[in-house]
Design a protein around this motif. Structure first.
Motif, PDB file in Angstrom:
ATOM      1  N   VAL A  19      13.732   2.983  36.927  1.00  0.00           N
ATOM      2  CA  VAL A  19      14.008   3.708  38.177  1.00  0.00           C
ATOM      3  C   VAL A  19      13.585   2.852  39.376  1.00  0.00           C
ATOM      4  O   VAL A  19      14.333   2.682  40.348  1.00  0.00           O
ATOM      5  CB  VAL A  19      13.237   5.056  38.177  1.00  0.00           C
ATOM      6  N   GLN A  20      12.379   2.276  39.269  1.00  0.00           N
ATOM      7  CA  GLN A  20      11.841   1.451  40.360  1.00  0.00           C
ATOM      8  C   GLN A  20      12.738   0.227  40.625  1.00  0.00           C
ATOM      9  O   GLN A  20      13.069  -0.067  41.768  1.00  0.00           O
ATOM     10  CB  GLN A  20      10.435   1.004  39.937  1.00  0.00           C
ATOM     11  N   ILE A  22      15.958  -0.293  39.755  1.00  0.00           N
ATOM     12  CA  ILE A  22      17.311   0.042  40.245  1.00  0.00           C
ATOM     13  C   ILE A  22      17.234   0.228  41.767  1.00  0.00           C
ATOM     14  O   ILE A  22      18.085  -0.243  42.521  1.00  0.00           O
ATOM     15  CB  ILE A  22      17.863   1.314  39.557  1.00  0.00           C
ATOM     16  N   HIS A  23      16.157   0.874  42.194  1.00  0.00           N
ATOM     17  CA  HIS A  23      15.966   1.111  43.619  1.00  0.00           C
ATOM     18  C   HIS A  23      15.748  -0.230  44.349  1.00  0.00           C
ATOM     19  O   HIS A  23      16.392  -0.508  45.360  1.00  0.00           O
ATOM     20  CB  HIS A  23      14.765   2.047  43.780  1.00  0.00           C
ATOM     21  N   GLN A  24      14.858  -1.064  43.794  1.00  0.00           N
ATOM     22  CA  GLN A  24      14.530  -2.342  44.457  1.00  0.00           C
ATOM     23  C   GLN A  24      15.699  -3.319  44.463  1.00  0.00           C
ATOM     24  O   GLN A  24      15.762  -4.204  45.310  1.00  0.00           O
ATOM     25  CB  GLN A  24      13.335  -2.999  43.768  1.00  0.00           C
ATOM     26  N   ALA A  26      18.941  -2.490  44.656  1.00  0.00           N
ATOM     27  CA  ALA A  26      20.167  -1.787  45.086  1.00  0.00           C
ATOM     28  C   ALA A  26      21.178  -2.763  45.702  1.00  0.00           C
ATOM     29  O   ALA A  26      22.390  -2.623  45.526  1.00  0.00           O
ATOM     30  CB  ALA A  26      19.811  -0.683  46.071  1.00  0.00           C
ATOM     31  N   GLN A  35      27.505   1.602  43.972  1.00  0.00           N
ATOM     32  CA  GLN A  35      26.359   2.398  44.397  1.00  0.00           C
ATOM     33  C   GLN A  35      26.020   3.332  43.238  1.00  0.00           C
ATOM     34  O   GLN A  35      26.899   4.042  42.742  1.00  0.00           O
ATOM     35  CB  GLN A  35      26.774   3.205  45.620  1.00  0.00           C
ATOM     36  N   GLU A  37      24.733   6.447  41.256  1.00  0.00           N
ATOM     37  CA  GLU A  37      24.360   7.866  41.402  1.00  0.00           C
ATOM     38  C   GLU A  37      23.691   8.302  40.094  1.00  0.00           C
ATOM     39  O   GLU A  37      24.327   8.293  39.034  1.00  0.00           O
ATOM     40  CB  GLU A  37      25.598   8.729  41.667  1.00  0.00           C
ATOM     41  N   GLN A  53       9.706   8.514  42.452  1.00  0.00           N
ATOM     42  CA  GLN A  53       9.964   9.228  43.695  1.00  0.00           C
ATOM     43  C   GLN A  53      10.237  10.710  43.414  1.00  0.00           C
ATOM     44  O   GLN A  53      10.831  11.041  42.382  1.00  0.00           O
ATOM     45  CB  GLN A  53      11.115   8.590  44.496  1.00  0.00           C
ATOM     46  N   LEU A  56      13.780  12.425  42.270  1.00  0.00           N
ATOM     47  CA  LEU A  56      14.462  11.985  41.049  1.00  0.00           C
ATOM     48  C   LEU A  56      14.988  13.206  40.275  1.00  0.00           C
ATOM     49  O   LEU A  56      14.254  14.191  40.133  1.00  0.00           O
ATOM     50  CB  LEU A  56      13.450  11.222  40.189  1.00  0.00           C
TER      51      LEU A  56
END
Ligand SMILES: NC(=O)C1=CN([C@@H]2O[C@H](COP(=O)(O)OP(=O)(O)OC[C@H]3O[C@@H](n4cnc5c(N)ncnc54)[C@H](OP(=O)(O)O)[C@@H]3O)[C@@H](O)[C@H]2O)C=CC1
Ligand SMILES: N[C@@H](CC=O)C(=O)O
Length: 323
Positions: A19-20, A22-24, A26, A35, A37, A53, A56
């Motif tokens: 998760v971390q 994928i966010h970092q 992006a 993008q 989802e 976060q 989530l």
């Protein structure tokens, strides 16, 4: 920009790292015109504290799975993840997984999907240290004749701590605390986790039908009395070594504790460090080493696989039959 519907099965040590990252990263997905989802993040216990976060989409309800274009499975186990991913695979969609137990034990069902390039599983062996990618692509022009490796970070860590005078059980607890060990750490210390990884490697370099039952397996949980102390006294190290060799009877696969000289490359310092040395006709001797357990390191391979999958790059294909 296209929206890609992604499902995440599991949000523990590895899933939180996924998760971390994928966010970092992006911008790396955006550079591909994608993008992400997140349609759902499947867990068992919604009350469990986790460093992710707050927005989530955590859920215990797997009904989001059929809507996903790509699934990332980092939950562990064998039957449950396979049941969740079966229809997704049947529909021809890509699956990214770090789950060596499922791959090792349910290969007869998973192999056709791997052959079609639908399965991406770099993280299942040596986590963030890439070996399956090179073995299933660049090294296909070589013929591997011998492979030996440290494939279980928990065992490398425990043995290293014992060399420093730590007690076996305390070292095991530390490995669990660091997120190295499996949910059931018996899989690590009995050698089964290393055996599962060895068959995944064997299917890429030796025989696409290699089975878990073909691996002779001993762990570090039942070292013969005096084994560790005698090695220590002789200035040697003990490591859990996985080995694939070929003799007149065919391929032999073995996981066992071995005494090695302290100068052996497998004894270089590094807590969750794994290493793999292979000899091949064509490529010669090759050596891979690096951190091979823990959340972010494993997530780096999972998210790397995800970037490949969304780019249309095929997953890790086993050696073709008869090759
Ligand atoms: N840890 C590591 O260093 C590495 C792990 N792997 C592999 O990655 C996978 C995940 O490992 P790891 O993150 O350490 O494991 P964890 O136990 O930390 O996380 C597992 C996650 O899956 C969820 N989960 C498990 N079973 C179910 C179920 N039946 N239904 C719904 N959710 C479920 C858990 O939910 P909840 O949080 O609610 O309990 C948890 O979020 C395993 O296959 C492991 O072998 C591979 C390489 C390295
Ligand atoms: N439990 C495993 C985690 C990575 O695969 C290990 O200790 O190597």
């Amino acid at each position: 920009m296209r929206t890609l519907r992604l499902g995440l099965l599991g949000c523990g040590t590895v899933g939180s790292g996924v998760v971390q990252l994928i966010h970092q990263r992006a911008e790396r997905f955006r550079a591909l015109g994608i993008q992400i989802e997140l349609m759902g993040v499947l867990v068992r216990d919604l009350q469990r504290p986790r460093a992710v976060q707050p927005d989530l989409p955590l859920t215990t309800d797997a009904s989001f799975v059929p809507d996903c274009e790509v699934l990332v499975e980092v939950m562990g186990g064998v039957e449950r993840p396979l049941a969740l991913c079966r229809d997704h695979l049947l529909a021809g969609k890509p699956l990214v997984s770090a789950n060596k137990a499922m791959l090792a034990e349910r290969w007869s069902e998973l192999r056709p999907y791997a052959e079609r390039g639908q399965l991406h599983y770099e993280a299942s062996v040596m986590a963030g240290t890439p070996v399956l990618g090179p073995l299933s692509t660049t090294l296909r022009a070589s013929r591997v004749t011998h492979l030996e490796a440290l494939l279980n970070a928990t065992c490398t860590f425990i043995l290293g701590r014992m060399e420093a005078g730590e007690d076996y059980l305390i070292a095991l607890r530390e490995a669990q605390h660091l997120g190295y060990a499996e949910e059931d750490p018996t899989l690590d210390v009995s050698g089964v986790d290393a055996a599962q990884k060895l068959v995944i490697l064997a299917r890429l370099v030796a025989d696409p039908a290699f089975g878990l039952g073909q691996v002779q397996c001993e762990g570090i949980d039942a070292l013969p009395a005096g084994f560790f102390a005698e090695a220590h006294k002789a200035g040697e190290r003990v490591r859990l070594v996985a080995e694939l060799t070929q003799d007149v009877c065919g391929w032999q696969a073995r996981v066992s504790p071995r005494r090695l000289p302290a100068t052996h490359p497998f004894c270089a310092p590094g807590a969750g460090r794994n290493a793999l040395r292979l000899q091949g006709e064509g490529c010669g001797e090759l050596y891979f080493a690096g951190a091979s357990a823990g959340g972010l390191v494993t997530a780096s391979a999972v998210v790397g696989d995800l970037l490949s999958a969304v780019s249309g790059v095929p997953g890790h294909r086993p050696l073709p039959t008869g090759a």
